[in-house]
Write a protein that holds these residues in place. Sequence first.
Motif, PDB file in Angstrom:
ATOM      1  N   UNK A  82       0.851  -1.186   0.000  1.00 51.01           N
ATOM      2  CA  UNK A  82       0.000   0.000   0.000  1.00 51.01           C
ATOM      3  C   UNK A  82       0.890   1.241   0.000  1.00 51.01           C
ATOM      4  N   UNK A  83       0.682   2.132  -0.982  1.00 49.67           N
ATOM      5  CA  UNK A  83       1.507   3.335  -1.102  1.00 49.67           C
ATOM      6  C   UNK A  83       0.612   4.520  -1.445  1.00 49.67           C
ATOM      7  N   UNK A  84       1.150   5.733  -1.250  1.00 50.76           N
ATOM      8  CA  UNK A  84       0.370   6.940  -1.528  1.00 50.76           C
ATOM      9  C   UNK A  84       1.195   7.927  -2.351  1.00 50.76           C
ATOM     10  N   UNK A  85       0.913   8.050  -3.655  1.00 52.26           N
ATOM     11  CA  UNK A  85       1.693   8.949  -4.509  1.00 52.26           C
ATOM     12  C   UNK A  85       1.422  10.442  -4.330  1.00 52.26           C
ATOM     13  N   UNK A  86       0.262  10.860  -3.805  1.00 47.47           N
ATOM     14  CA  UNK A  86      -0.054  12.282  -3.602  1.00 47.47           C
ATOM     15  C   UNK A  86      -0.167  13.060  -4.913  1.00 47.47           C
ATOM     16  N   UNK A  87      -0.561  12.401  -6.011  1.00 46.32           N
ATOM     17  CA  UNK A  87      -0.674  13.084  -7.299  1.00 46.32           C
ATOM     18  C   UNK A  87      -1.970  12.652  -7.984  1.00 46.32           C
ATOM     19  N   UNK A  88      -2.634  13.616  -8.652  1.00 45.32           N
ATOM     20  CA  UNK A  88      -3.737  13.285  -9.544  1.00 45.32           C
ATOM     21  C   UNK A  88      -3.146  12.878 -10.891  1.00 45.32           C
ATOM     22  N   UNK A  89      -3.503  11.682 -11.354  1.00 45.14           N
ATOM     23  CA  UNK A  89      -2.959  11.225 -12.626  1.00 45.14           C
ATOM     24  C   UNK A  89      -3.934  10.361 -13.381  1.00 45.14           C
ATOM     25  N   UNK A  90      -3.633  10.148 -14.671  1.00 44.82           N
ATOM     26  CA  UNK A  90      -4.479   9.269 -15.468  1.00 44.82           C
ATOM     27  C   UNK A  90      -3.704   8.135 -16.126  1.00 44.82           C
ATOM     28  N   UNK A  91      -2.398   8.068 -15.872  1.00 41.26           N
ATOM     29  CA  UNK A  91      -1.588   6.926 -16.284  1.00 41.26           C
ATOM     30  C   UNK A  91      -0.540   6.663 -15.210  1.00 41.26           C
ATOM     31  N   UNK A  92      -0.177   5.399 -15.038  1.00 43.18           N
ATOM     32  CA  UNK A  92       0.880   5.046 -14.098  1.00 43.18           C
ATOM     33  C   UNK A  92       1.756   3.946 -14.687  1.00 43.18           C
ATOM     34  N   UNK A  93       2.941   3.809 -14.153  1.00 41.52           N
ATOM     35  CA  UNK A  93       3.794   2.653 -14.405  1.00 41.52           C
ATOM     36  C   UNK A  93       4.556   2.367 -13.115  1.00 41.52           C
ATOM     37  N   UNK A  94       4.869   1.108 -12.904  1.00 43.90           N
ATOM     38  CA  UNK A  94       5.443   0.655 -11.636  1.00 43.90           C
ATOM     39  C   UNK A  94       6.857   0.137 -11.884  1.00 43.90           C
ATOM     40  N   UNK A  95       7.759   0.460 -10.982  1.00 42.25           N
ATOM     41  CA  UNK A  95       9.136  -0.020 -11.094  1.00 42.25           C
ATOM     42  C   UNK A  95       9.423  -1.052 -10.003  1.00 42.25           C
ATOM     43  N   UNK A  96       9.954  -2.195 -10.414  1.00 44.86           N
ATOM     44  CA  UNK A  96      10.334  -3.264  -9.497  1.00 44.86           C
ATOM     45  C   UNK A  96      11.840  -3.441  -9.543  1.00 44.86           C
ATOM     46  N   UNK A  97      12.416  -3.813  -8.401  1.00 40.81           N
ATOM     47  CA  UNK A  97      13.873  -3.817  -8.267  1.00 40.81           C
ATOM     48  C   UNK A  97      14.404  -5.159  -7.770  1.00 40.81           C
ATOM     49  N   UNK A  98      15.490  -5.562  -8.387  1.00 37.25           N
ATOM     50  CA  UNK A  98      16.269  -6.714  -7.915  1.00 37.25           C
ATOM     51  C   UNK A  98      17.719  -6.286  -7.710  1.00 37.25           C
ATOM     52  N   UNK A  99      17.888  -5.027  -7.313  1.00 30.38           N
ATOM     53  CA  UNK A  99      19.221  -4.436  -7.196  1.00 30.38           C
ATOM     54  C   UNK A  99      20.092  -5.205  -6.211  1.00 30.38           C
ATOM     55  N   UNK A 100      19.501  -5.670  -5.121  1.00 29.57           N
ATOM     56  CA  UNK A 100      20.281  -6.363  -4.097  1.00 29.57           C
ATOM     57  C   UNK A 100      20.037  -7.867  -4.093  1.00 29.57           C
TER      58      UNK A 100
END
Length: 418
Positions: free
Chosen positions: A76-94
Amino acid sequence: MKRVLYSIVMVVAMAVIILSIVVSNQAMDSKNININTIDKNNSMDDWVAGWSASLQAPFEDGVSSEGFEDQTLRFIVKPHIDGDEIRVRLSNVFGSSPLEIDEVHVAISKEGAENEPGTEKQLTFEGDEAVTIPEGERFFSDPIDFELDKNDELAVSVYVEEPTGPTSWHPRSIQTSYIASGNHSDTVENSEFEEGEEAWFWLDGIDVKPKESIDGAVAVVGSSIDNGNYSTIDANQRWTDYLAKRFNNESPSVRLSVINAAITANQLINSPPEKGEHMLGRLDRDVFSQTGIQAMILHGGLNDIRHHPEYSAEKIINQMKEISRKADQQGIQIYVATLTPFKGSGMYSEEKERTRQEVNDWIRSSSEFDGIIDFDKALRDPDEPKQINPELDSGDGLHPNNQGYEKMADGVDLEMFE
């Protein structure tokens, strides 16, 4: 004549080879643009970083070391922006091996692990439902149409079938993440989600295409105070949340998305693995690569003083100067915050207090930065300036309470960012 013809043929051949390489590289860049980290100079039609979490290496034991298998994790996250498109970033850096993710869904969060019915959408990665992220890398999902209100919380549900091994994660998320056995990434109800962890795993960014014009993003680099430790869990009362609300409600001349790049117990100079990579070392990943980044706020050094009494003020100041130089090289504005009072906390000493005061004196008089934020002034007790005002203290003498975090955000001069 033969030599002339031979020379002409060789020149043409070399030109063809070079052109082929250029075209190939351009095609590769185009192919990877949605899955690899996008730098701040890539406009991508006015996308902006709407939310982020700074990840760190897994601990030697516990859930981050064990990883997950045939489980769904709902963040659960809160971006604090009004938007009409999104994209999500996933990480395997570590990560220590490729990370196989089988399904990812997003929805508007309702309460707990429950989602708002009718809002769920599945994400794809270059058109595929599943994605394998090599160790050391981060991938963006394909953009999707998604109606997001600045007051909404977003649920991101990730299903992994095969054992993941140790995970890249953000402990002390100040937000509950929910875990279910099996694939429940598209489940609306919360009945299948029985476990909870106060951490985010793999999820390190959400980009938003804003409905209205926005001037970019500001990243807050810091430690546990900036992470919001001891604020109310699941309530979004970090000082960065309050600052985001101020940008939305009070500042029509400048609109910035606020992204949190803090890690609990993090340090400016030397951080052990369990406290995250030191602030200078993680700037490229956590700040400079964020989409639409325009500015950063640096609030670090207090943990260095607390854990390293041998550190001089000069040593800490020099590290701040180096971070400032890095920001200047990237063409982004950098603002710095004074170090907050900590008398009454477990690691306080008068020697450390003198170092803190020396660093703060330098910050207030320095021309190194684009602006100064005086958190020391916002939180200190007027009758005993070495300690936090008791009304703003969480109880440990180091971290503010909810009211204290709001006071910190109120102390930020929004006109600095114009």
